[in-house]
Scaffold this active site. Structure first.
Site, short mmCIF file in Angstrom:
data_model
loop_
_atom_site.label_atom_id
_atom_site.label_comp_id
_atom_site.label_asym_id
_atom_site.label_seq_id
_atom_site.Cartn_x
_atom_site.Cartn_y
_atom_site.Cartn_z
N SER A 84 0.79 -1.23 0.00
CA SER A 84 0.00 0.00 0.00
C SER A 84 0.82 1.28 0.00
O SER A 84 0.30 2.35 -0.29
CB SER A 84 -0.94 0.02 1.21
OG SER A 84 -0.21 0.12 2.42
N LYS B 113 0.76 3.60 6.84
CA LYS B 113 0.14 4.56 5.93
C LYS B 113 0.74 5.95 6.17
O LYS B 113 1.53 6.17 7.08
CB LYS B 113 -1.38 4.65 6.17
CG LYS B 113 -2.11 3.33 6.20
CD LYS B 113 -2.19 2.65 4.85
CE LYS B 113 -2.92 1.30 4.97
NZ LYS B 113 -2.95 0.56 3.70
#
Length: 221
Positions: free
Chosen positions: A50, A129
């Site tokens: 991600s 993230k």
């Protein structure tokens, strides 16, 4: 004057004494390692796509956990790790718009369970993230772009052709005590667009250094 009875002497062989001393040393080393890992920093391996191309699968990082220990403020653009929400994807009909936040419904029942889950991290899953919006800010995702308080967000860490799809949480005000996070690999990231804003008390660390591969050694931005 009362005389205390003499305790019998315990004869310990040199071999037994050595074993006990080594046992103490090992115990102290384990305790110190756990304290450093939980409060100061720890190495980790990237296991998610991600954050590509900023971080690639298999890269080794050092995480700064001192930010959690002292409660340092997070900044926009920081790459953080945090406990994965219990529900990674919340459908529209299940959203509480008064609290557009990630759901955490698991809590260990006893001291041993909390130690095992939070310190040893057995059975615990974490996400990595980037912080996009801070507490109190309004974030809106529209036509592939991200807007913070009405202004287009400059994201130099993304490839030029990046198109940011909206999700369930595409237009919200981040509640106090929370941050809105997204992965750099927008097409392949489960993040705050899916599960809502992340509570600051679930943030585990800030990514500090990439030490493997050696060609990419250095700070991560």
């Amino acid at each position: 004057m009362i005389k205390m009875p003499k305790l019998p002497k315990i004869n310990v062989s040199p071999r037994t004494k050595n074993i006990i001393e080594w046992g103490y040393c090992i115990l102290i080393a384990i305790v110190l390692a756990l304290l450093i890992r939980y409060y100061i920093g720890t190495p980790t391996i990237v296991r998610q796509p991600s954050m590509y191309p900023t971080l690639a699968d298999g890269q080794r990082l050092i995480l700064n956990r001192w930010v959690r220990t002292v409660g340092s403020e997070l900044n926009r653009g920081d790459i953080i790790t945090f406990e994965a929400p219990s529900r990674p994807d919340i459908p529209l009909d299940a959203v509480s718009w008064n609290e557009p936040v990630a759901i955490y419904d698991y809590e260990p029942r006893n001291v041993f369970g909390r130690f095992s889950y939070y310190v040893l991290e057995f059975g615990k899953k974490s996400y990595i993230k980037r912080v996009i919006a801070l507490p109190g800010e309004h974030i809106r995702i529209e036509e592939g772009r991200v807007y913070i308080d009405g202004s287009l967000l400059d994201e130099p860490y993304l490839p030029r052709e990046t198109f940011t799809e909206g999700g369930t949480f595409r237009d919200i005000t981040v509640p106090e005590g929370h941050v809105f996070v997204m992965g750099d690999n927008r097409e392949h990231s489960t993040d705050s667009r899916n599960f809502g804003a992340v509570p600051l008390d679930r943030v585990e660390s800030r990514v500090w250094i990439r030490f493997w591969p050696f060609g990419g050694f250095g700070g991560v931005r």
